[in-house]
Design an enzyme around this catalytic site. Structure first.
Site: not given
Length: 398
Positions: A204, A208, A210, A212, A226, A358
């Protein structure tokens, strides 16, 4: 072009030498005129004077050098255009970009003061474009580097042109499902059908480090899985060495324009993100800190289905805070979202001392608050508030 010219010249020299030897052999050994040409040529070679043998050796040497240079140039060109996985290709691509940027800065610095400022700005624009190209080609650590650089652009740390690297957040290439499946089974030490009842093969989202996938556990719970890119940790070690070396070279070549100081901070941040167990612990900690806030929710981590390179969390449907149309369609008040977000980060900075570092749009979602969350009525506004998913704080501030 030079190597091809060298090859053709040496081939012509060898051809002339060979024809000369053949004529000499035919003159000296007329009684063997009917022998095959190869045999006559071999006999003449043995009888050739030292100077002619030297020229022959030089001709073959130049021919070999020309062919080798041509093949090497072709291989390097192919690697730069097609190979994004091997360490050699990634190093070459990074080195070529660094040389281009270095030459541009060299020209800019050599100018007189009135023109130097504009030329240096253009050099920074080229540097940003080259770095963006390399980041998109390599992905993984380089995408993270692009985001890291973009976060510091426009300030005293880095000039404004480096804001272009924010594009690294918008594109990442997922790995094939079979590779992701092998990593999940190796990390959780179980076959996929013994872990999940359903698992969507198409990712989906791809970030950078991983990608998902949506899945359903054996007890029917929808989850987000993930999965770290399989070759990432191996590539990171080589890429860090490459970046450290190139930063060192540029720092020596341009003492006033070196960025060696970026690498240690970036490396420390990156290594923390490669271990998803740390991310899971951060999620639990921030969830506990916001336990008295009904407006804030952190997705629950399923520890039994998680590991160092796989992180499984409850599935949350929401709207990105940057999606103005999506917020309006979901009947979510943007100003109320902004108020809750501001209060949440103020609490993390001034009260908790533990901050989500983040907070880009992909990590902050909004949705209508479920009725079960209105247990703290004294904290809830009169109208149903937005419910934020603050996904995973990265590090504790100093």
């Amino acid at each position: 072009v030079i190597s091809c010219a060298c090859t053709m010249a040496s081939s012509s020299l060898l051809r002339r030498l060979r024809l000369g030897r053949r004529d000499m052999a035919m003159d000296e050994m007329g009684h063997r005129a009917k022998l095959p040409q190869t045999a006559a040529w071999c006999m003449s070679t043995a009888a050739a004077p030292p100077s002619r043998r030297l020229l022959t050796s030089l001709g073959y040497a130049f021919c070999g050098v020309g062919v080798g240079m041509t093949a090497t140039a072709g291989l390097f060109t192919w690697m730069l255009e097609n190979d994004t996985e091997t360490q050699v290709a990634r190093f070459l691509r990074s080195a070529v970009a660094s040389v281009k940027v270095g030459l541009e800065f060299r020209k800019a610095i050599a100018l007189s003061q009135p023109q130097q400022k504009e030329a240096v700005l253009k050099a920074h624009e080229l540097a940003a474009a080259q770095l963006l190209s390399v980041c998109r080609a390599h992905g993984g650590l380089y995408n993270k580097l692009g985001q890291f650089v973009a976060s510091m652009s426009g300030s005293s740390a880095l000039p404004a042109p480096y804001t272009a690297l924010s594009a690294c957040e918008d594109r990442a290439m997922p790995v094939p499902f079979d590779d992701a499946k092998r990593l999940i089974e190796a990390e959780l030490q179980q076959p996929m059908n013994a872990i999940f009842a359903e698992f969507e093969e198409k990712s989906l989202a791809a970030a950078s480090l991983a990608q998902v996938h949506r899945a359903v556990t054996l007890n029917g719970e929808a989850v987000a899985v993930k999965v770290q890119y399989p070759n990432l940790q191996r590539q990171v070690e080589a890429d860090i060495r490459t970046l450290r070396f190139l930063a060192w070279v540029l720092g020596r070549a341009f003492p006033g324009y070196g960025y060696e100081w970026l690498i240690p901070e970036f490396e420390a941040s990156l290594r923390g993100e490669l271990d998803f167990r740390r991310e899971a612990e951060n999620a639990r900690r921030i969830s506990n800190l916001f336990s008295e806030w009904p407006e804030i929710h952190v997705p629950v981590v399923l520890d039994r289905l998680s590991g160092g390179r796989v992180l499984t969390m409850e599935w949350i449907d929401g709207v990105k805070l940057s999606d103005e149309t999506g917020l309006a369609d979901a009947n979510l008040d943007a100003s109320q979202c902004a108020r809750i977000l501001s209060q949440a980060f103020s609490a993390m900075i001034f009260e908790f001392g533990f901050v989500h570092c983040d907070p880009h749009a992909g990590n902050l979602l909004a949705r209508r608050m479920p009725d079960t969350a209105l247990k703290h009525s004294e904290m809830a506004p009169a109208s149903p508030p937005s419910w934020f998913n603050l996904l995973l704080p990265r590090q504790k501030p100093k």
